[in-house]
Design a protein around this motif. Structure first.
Motif, PDB file in Angstrom:
ATOM      1  N   ASP A   1       0.778  -1.110  -0.120  1.00 31.28           N
ATOM      2  CA  ASP A   1      -0.024  -0.044   0.020  1.00 31.28           C
ATOM      3  C   ASP A   1       0.815   1.351   0.037  1.00 31.28           C
ATOM      4  O   ASP A   1       1.581   1.579   0.813  1.00 31.28           O
ATOM      5  CB  ASP A   1      -0.948  -0.119   1.159  1.00 31.28           C
ATOM      6  N   ILE A   2       0.802   1.998  -0.964  1.00 34.75           N
ATOM      7  CA  ILE A   2       1.622   3.345  -1.261  1.00 34.75           C
ATOM      8  C   ILE A   2       1.163   4.271  -0.014  1.00 34.75           C
ATOM      9  O   ILE A   2       2.312   5.058   0.336  1.00 34.75           O
ATOM     10  CB  ILE A   2       1.303   3.590  -2.636  1.00 34.75           C
TER      11      ILE A   2
ATOM     12  N   ASN B   1      -8.231  11.961 -10.681  1.00 38.31           N
ATOM     13  CA  ASN B   1      -9.192  12.263 -11.804  1.00 38.31           C
ATOM     14  C   ASN B   1      -9.107  13.864 -11.967  1.00 38.31           C
ATOM     15  O   ASN B   1      -8.757  14.740 -11.127  1.00 38.31           O
ATOM     16  CB  ASN B   1     -10.478  11.675 -11.631  1.00 38.31           C
TER      17      ASN B   1
ATOM     18  N   GLY C   1     -12.415   5.787  -6.699  1.00 42.87           N
ATOM     19  CA  GLY C   1     -11.914   4.608  -6.125  1.00 42.87           C
ATOM     20  C   GLY C   1     -10.502   4.259  -6.351  1.00 42.87           C
ATOM     21  O   GLY C   1      -9.602   5.098  -6.263  1.00 42.87           O
TER      22      GLY C   1
ATOM     23  N   VAL D   1      -6.636   3.534  -6.186  1.00 41.95           N
ATOM     24  CA  VAL D   1      -5.693   4.194  -5.027  1.00 41.95           C
ATOM     25  C   VAL D   1      -6.070   5.638  -4.818  1.00 41.95           C
ATOM     26  O   VAL D   1      -5.694   5.851  -3.506  1.00 41.95           O
ATOM     27  CB  VAL D   1      -3.999   3.997  -5.756  1.00 41.95           C
ATOM     28  N   ASP D   2      -6.896   6.183  -5.284  1.00 40.54           N
ATOM     29  CA  ASP D   2      -7.215   7.444  -4.939  1.00 40.54           C
ATOM     30  C   ASP D   2      -8.428   7.308  -3.609  1.00 40.54           C
ATOM     31  O   ASP D   2      -7.920   8.268  -2.794  1.00 40.54           O
ATOM     32  CB  ASP D   2      -8.050   8.062  -6.111  1.00 40.54           C
TER      33      ASP D   2
ATOM     34  N   ALA E   1       0.913   2.439 -10.087  1.00 41.57           N
ATOM     35  CA  ALA E   1       1.121   1.961 -11.560  1.00 41.57           C
ATOM     36  C   ALA E   1      -0.241   2.773 -12.203  1.00 41.57           C
ATOM     37  O   ALA E   1      -1.226   2.462 -12.639  1.00 41.57           O
ATOM     38  CB  ALA E   1       0.730   0.481 -11.727  1.00 41.57           C
TER      39      ALA E   1
ATOM     40  N   SER F   1      -2.994   4.790 -14.401  1.00 39.52           N
ATOM     41  CA  SER F   1      -3.944   4.633 -15.336  1.00 39.52           C
ATOM     42  C   SER F   1      -4.015   2.916 -15.482  1.00 39.52           C
ATOM     43  O   SER F   1      -4.903   2.736 -16.508  1.00 39.52           O
ATOM     44  CB  SER F   1      -3.157   5.121 -16.689  1.00 39.52           C
TER      45      SER F   1
ATOM     46  N   GLY G   1      -5.338   0.733 -13.543  1.00 39.43           N
ATOM     47  CA  GLY G   1      -6.438   0.309 -12.961  1.00 39.43           C
ATOM     48  C   GLY G   1      -7.688   0.469 -13.897  1.00 39.43           C
ATOM     49  O   GLY G   1      -7.988   0.156 -14.910  1.00 39.43           O
ATOM     50  N   ILE G   2      -8.679   1.500 -13.119  1.00 38.51           N
ATOM     51  CA  ILE G   2      -9.714   1.757 -13.712  1.00 38.51           C
ATOM     52  C   ILE G   2      -9.693   2.527 -14.954  1.00 38.51           C
ATOM     53  O   ILE G   2     -10.521   2.286 -16.039  1.00 38.51           O
ATOM     54  CB  ILE G   2     -10.488   2.721 -12.594  1.00 38.51           C
ATOM     55  N   PHE G   3      -8.637   3.160 -15.305  1.00 43.30           N
ATOM     56  CA  PHE G   3      -8.312   4.056 -16.687  1.00 43.30           C
ATOM     57  C   PHE G   3      -7.935   3.029 -17.832  1.00 43.30           C
ATOM     58  O   PHE G   3      -7.674   3.325 -18.938  1.00 43.30           O
ATOM     59  CB  PHE G   3      -7.433   4.988 -16.318  1.00 43.30           C
TER      60      PHE G   3
ATOM     61  N   ASP H   1       1.487  -6.323 -12.590  1.00 42.50           N
ATOM     62  CA  ASP H   1       2.208  -4.963 -12.343  1.00 42.50           C
ATOM     63  C   ASP H   1       3.778  -5.751 -11.831  1.00 42.50           C
ATOM     64  O   ASP H   1       4.614  -5.193 -12.401  1.00 42.50           O
ATOM     65  CB  ASP H   1       1.645  -4.168 -11.479  1.00 42.50           C
TER      66      ASP H   1
HETATM   67  N1  AR6 Z   1      -1.263   1.329  -3.075  1.00 42.96           N
HETATM   68  C1  AR6 Z   1      -0.737   1.056  -4.273  1.00 42.96           C
HETATM   69  N2  AR6 Z   1      -1.398   0.888  -5.519  1.00 42.96           N
HETATM   70  C2  AR6 Z   1      -2.594   0.621  -5.600  1.00 42.96           C
HETATM   71  C3  AR6 Z   1      -3.463   0.710  -3.993  1.00 42.96           C
HETATM   72  C4  AR6 Z   1      -2.740   1.250  -3.042  1.00 42.96           C
HETATM   73  N3  AR6 Z   1      -3.150   1.350  -1.833  1.00 42.96           N
HETATM   74  N4  AR6 Z   1      -4.642   0.782  -4.651  1.00 42.96           N
HETATM   75  C5  AR6 Z   1      -4.777   0.629  -5.708  1.00 42.96           C
HETATM   76  N5  AR6 Z   1      -3.481   0.329  -6.296  1.00 42.96           N
HETATM   77  P1  AR6 Z   1      -6.473   3.062 -10.036  1.00 42.96           P
HETATM   78  P2  AR6 Z   1      -6.334   4.645 -12.747  1.00 42.96           P
HETATM   79  C6  AR6 Z   1      -3.052   0.397  -7.461  1.00 42.96           C
HETATM   80  O1  AR6 Z   1      -7.519   2.374 -10.659  1.00 42.96           O
HETATM   81  O2  AR6 Z   1      -6.281   3.391 -13.307  1.00 42.96           O
HETATM   82  C7  AR6 Z   1     -10.089   6.612  -9.343  1.00 42.96           C
HETATM   83  O3  AR6 Z   1     -11.410   6.540  -9.067  1.00 42.96           O
HETATM   84  C8  AR6 Z   1      -4.007  -0.563  -8.647  1.00 42.96           C
HETATM   85  O4  AR6 Z   1      -3.787  -1.841  -8.447  1.00 42.96           O
HETATM   86  O5  AR6 Z   1      -6.561   3.406  -8.591  1.00 42.96           O
HETATM   87  O6  AR6 Z   1      -5.068   5.603 -12.665  1.00 42.96           O
HETATM   88  C9  AR6 Z   1      -9.443   8.103  -9.550  1.00 42.96           C
HETATM   89  O7  AR6 Z   1     -10.386   9.088  -9.012  1.00 42.96           O
HETATM   90  C10 AR6 Z   1      -3.574  -0.451  -9.899  1.00 42.96           C
HETATM   91  O8  AR6 Z   1      -2.248  -0.929 -10.279  1.00 42.96           O
HETATM   92  O9  AR6 Z   1      -6.147   4.487 -10.926  1.00 42.96           O
HETATM   93  C11 AR6 Z   1      -9.644   8.146 -11.222  1.00 42.96           C
HETATM   94  O10 AR6 Z   1     -10.892   8.315 -11.484  1.00 42.96           O
HETATM   95  C12 AR6 Z   1      -3.363   1.231  -9.936  1.00 42.96           C
HETATM   96  O11 AR6 Z   1      -2.930   1.448  -8.440  1.00 42.96           O
HETATM   97  C13 AR6 Z   1      -9.279   6.695 -11.602  1.00 42.96           C
HETATM   98  O12 AR6 Z   1      -9.604   5.874 -10.428  1.00 42.96           O
HETATM   99  C14 AR6 Z   1      -3.976   2.376 -10.688  1.00 42.96           C
HETATM  100  O13 AR6 Z   1      -5.145   1.962 -10.314  1.00 42.96           O
HETATM  101  C15 AR6 Z   1      -7.772   6.603 -12.006  1.00 42.96           C
HETATM  102  O14 AR6 Z   1      -7.519   5.248 -12.792  1.00 42.96           O
END
Ligand code: AR6
Length: 207
Positions: free
Chosen positions: A39-40, A53, A60, A62-63, A145, A147, A149-151, A192
């Protein structure tokens, strides 16, 4: 590090996996780059980078983890900003988190851009985060990492962009500015971890 020719043999591949030439091995550089599984939001780094975002209103992934860990004051500070364009960065205080500052960056939604444009925007997130941390005098930074995840950015391509932009920064304008650049891969994402473990030795070859 192998390049596949396009099926029709004409177009260059959209995303280069691995550097074009084997980069110069450097112990000094290799000691800067680190991989962290977890966890970062737990890291006591200078800057922890959030995958935000454009509205900077939490979300959702990591945000969500950043906002939970920092506490409600973070949303209040984010509300002072009108937002953040894709590929750009905004710095805030870290409140209840152990890092000194948070850098919010907005990665591209992968399917909203042509591949080369998505790649340029993702590289910009890494480069501008590193520039802002260095300019602020912070000597360590941790990235999720962005973008991927959700992106929807492909994990391995995303890791290559992260490592390429970081190497370019550390060997150019950002030479000597960073003690640690940490790439974090979350516990539930074997993809990842695999990508970084394979690609780090290509971009930062052992001496
Ligand atoms: N520590 C480290 N990495 C994590 C953690 C954590 N606690 N939680 C998730 N990850 P994402 P995106 C990883 O979806 O694709 C939000 O709603 C996760 O496994 O968080 O840039 C924002 O508000 C993945 O590898 O970010 C935006 O709307 C990585 O973090 C949107 O999501 C990124 O996944 C951004 O989407």
């Amino acid at each position: 590090g192998t390049l596949k020719a396009a099926p029709d043999g004409t177009n260059p591949p959209a995303t280069q996996i691995g550097p074009k030439e084997r980069p110069e091995p450097s112990d000094e550089l290799n000691n800067v780059v680190a991989l962290f599984m977890g966890d970062i939001t737990t890291l006591g780094v200078g800057a922890a980078v959030n995958a935000a975002n454009k509205r900077l209103r939490g979300g959702g992934g990591v945000d969500g983890a950043f906002h939970r860990a920092a506490g409600p004051e973070l949303l209040k500070e984010c509300e002072k900003h009108s937002g953040c364009p894709t590929g750009d960065v905004v710095m805030t205080l870290s409140f209840d988190m152990p890092c000194s500052k948070i850098i919010h960056t907005v990665g591209p939604v992968y399917h909203s851009y042509p591949k080369d444009e998505a790649e340029r925007l993702l590289a910009s997130c890494y480069t501008k985060s590193l520039q802002l941390a260095a300019k602020t005098g912070l000597r360590s930074i941790a990235f999720p990492a962005l973008s991927t995840g959700i992106f929807g950015y492909p994990n391995r391509d995303g890791a290559a962009v992260a490592l390429s932009a970081t190497r370019q920064f550390l060997t150019g304008e950002g030479k000597g500015t960073m003690d640690k650049v940490i790439f974090t891969v979350f516990l539930d994402k074997g993809k990842d971890e695999k990508a970084y473990k394979e690609l780090i030795p290509l971009f930062f070859p052992p001496v």
